[in-house]
Design a protein around this motif. Structure first.
Motif, mmCIF file in Angstrom:
data_model
loop_
_atom_site.group_PDB
_atom_site.id
_atom_site.type_symbol
_atom_site.label_atom_id
_atom_site.label_comp_id
_atom_site.label_asym_id
_atom_site.label_seq_id
_atom_site.Cartn_x
_atom_site.Cartn_y
_atom_site.Cartn_z
ATOM 1 N N PRO A 1 -1.960 4.831 -5.862
ATOM 2 C CA PRO A 1 -1.782 5.378 -4.518
ATOM 3 C C PRO A 1 -2.866 6.380 -4.132
ATOM 4 C CG PRO A 1 -0.338 6.503 -6.035
ATOM 5 C CD PRO A 1 -0.997 5.388 -6.811
ATOM 6 N N ALA B 1 5.166 8.372 10.188
ATOM 7 C CA ALA B 1 5.249 7.154 9.382
ATOM 8 C C ALA B 1 6.205 6.149 10.021
ATOM 9 C CB ALA B 1 5.696 7.496 7.963
ATOM 10 N N ARG C 1 0.858 -1.191 0.000
ATOM 11 C CA ARG C 1 0.000 0.000 0.000
ATOM 12 C C ARG C 1 0.891 1.238 0.000
ATOM 13 N NH1 ARG C 1 -3.643 2.408 4.493
ATOM 14 N NH2 ARG C 1 -4.675 4.037 3.299
ATOM 15 N N ILE C 2 0.768 2.038 -1.045
ATOM 16 C CA ILE C 2 1.611 3.213 -1.260
ATOM 17 C C ILE C 2 0.753 4.468 -1.168
ATOM 18 C CG2 ILE C 2 3.093 4.398 -2.928
ATOM 19 C CD1 ILE C 2 3.701 1.580 -4.102
ATOM 20 N N VAL C 3 1.301 5.488 -0.511
ATOM 21 C CA VAL C 3 0.636 6.784 -0.403
ATOM 22 C C VAL C 3 1.604 7.855 -0.872
ATOM 23 C CG1 VAL C 3 -0.229 8.503 1.243
ATOM 24 C CG2 VAL C 3 -0.965 6.129 1.422
ATOM 25 N N LEU D 1 -2.509 6.903 8.102
ATOM 26 C CA LEU D 1 -1.256 6.242 7.723
ATOM 27 C C LEU D 1 -1.240 4.766 8.126
ATOM 28 C CD1 LEU D 1 1.353 9.006 8.642
ATOM 29 C CD2 LEU D 1 0.532 8.357 6.360
ATOM 30 N N VAL E 1 -0.330 1.641 5.759
ATOM 31 C CA VAL E 1 0.498 2.052 4.627
ATOM 32 C C VAL E 1 1.860 1.371 4.752
ATOM 33 C CG1 VAL E 1 1.669 4.043 3.561
ATOM 34 C CG2 VAL E 1 -0.703 4.247 4.350
ATOM 35 N N HIS E 2 2.454 0.994 3.629
ATOM 36 C CA HIS E 2 3.772 0.366 3.635
ATOM 37 C C HIS E 2 4.871 1.311 3.176
ATOM 38 C CE1 HIS E 2 0.952 -3.114 3.076
ATOM 39 N NE2 HIS E 2 1.609 -3.469 4.155
ATOM 40 N N ILE F 1 6.492 2.473 8.594
ATOM 41 C CA ILE F 1 6.264 2.759 7.179
ATOM 42 C C ILE F 1 7.575 3.266 6.589
ATOM 43 C CG2 ILE F 1 5.010 4.228 5.544
ATOM 44 C CD1 ILE F 1 2.787 4.421 7.742
ATOM 45 N N LEU G 1 5.601 5.499 1.919
ATOM 46 C CA LEU G 1 5.093 6.863 1.850
ATOM 47 C C LEU G 1 6.072 7.734 1.086
ATOM 48 C CD1 LEU G 1 3.105 9.120 2.794
ATOM 49 C CD2 LEU G 1 4.508 9.314 4.864
#
Length: 188
Positions: free
Chosen positions: A39, A91, A15-17, A68, A71-72, A96, A74
């Motif tokens: 994302p 994070a 999971r990317i943000v 957050l 999330v993996h 993260i 950021l």
């Protein structure tokens, strides 16, 4: 010199943000999308182009600590230093991985310069030390490996699949693939 470990992330499992704004945020979003990611994009003041690129994934704010969770990786691009530092800290408290564009001390990882030719992925990294050098090398790789390499990889993959289906083992498959590359003159 710090050691680095190159990896290629599968966005189906990571999971990317992206948090950011400006031209570098747009560039990073395009790279993530080209890599298969979708994302979530947090941008308090996105320009029209970033908003259009992000579409339904856009949130017009910075993420809260709770957002957050899960999330993996950021990516932080183009936001004020204080906000970037706070997000990076939050994070890390959640384990993260963080990349703050052009702020090496805040980065757990660096995104390499990329050349994509179908499934063939060529990357260049200077560990964030010289993006200009990484870009120059990437541009050279683009000329050395034109778009036809996507088809070449597909041909090699088909050969590998046929040989594996016929019971061939690793060394035999490797030799056959290398022989095809040499016979076609693909690499001088």
């Amino acid at each position: 010199m710090a050691a680095v470990i190159p990896v290629a992330l599968d966005p189906a499992h990571v999971r990317i943000v992206l948090v950011g704004q400006g031209p570098l945020a747009k560039r990073r979003l395009l790279q993530l999308v080209d890599g298969g990611a979708s994302p979530a994009v947090y941008s308090p003041e996105p320009d029209v182009e970033l908003a259009a690129l992000a579409g339904d994934h856009l949130r017009r704010t910075l993420p809260s600590p709770v957002e957050l969770d899960g999330v993996h990786a950021l990516f932080i691009v183009g936001i004020p230093d204080e906000a970037a530092e706070t997000l990076a800290r939050q994070a890390r408290e959640r384990n993260i991985l963080v990349n703050v564009e052009d702020v090496v001390p805040l980065c757990d990882f660096h995104a390499p310069s990329v050349v994509r030719r179908g499934e063939l992925l060529l990357t260049v990294s200077t560990g964030g030390r010289s993006p200009a050098l990484a870009q120059a090398i990437r541009e050279r790789l683009e000329t050395l490996f034109p778009t036809v390499w996507a088809d070449r990889l597909a041909e090699l993959a088909a050969l590998r699949d046929r040989l594996r289906a016929a019971g061939a083992k690793g060394p035999e498959v490797l030799r056959a693939c290398r022989d095809l590359i040499a016979a076609k003159g693909w690499l001088p």
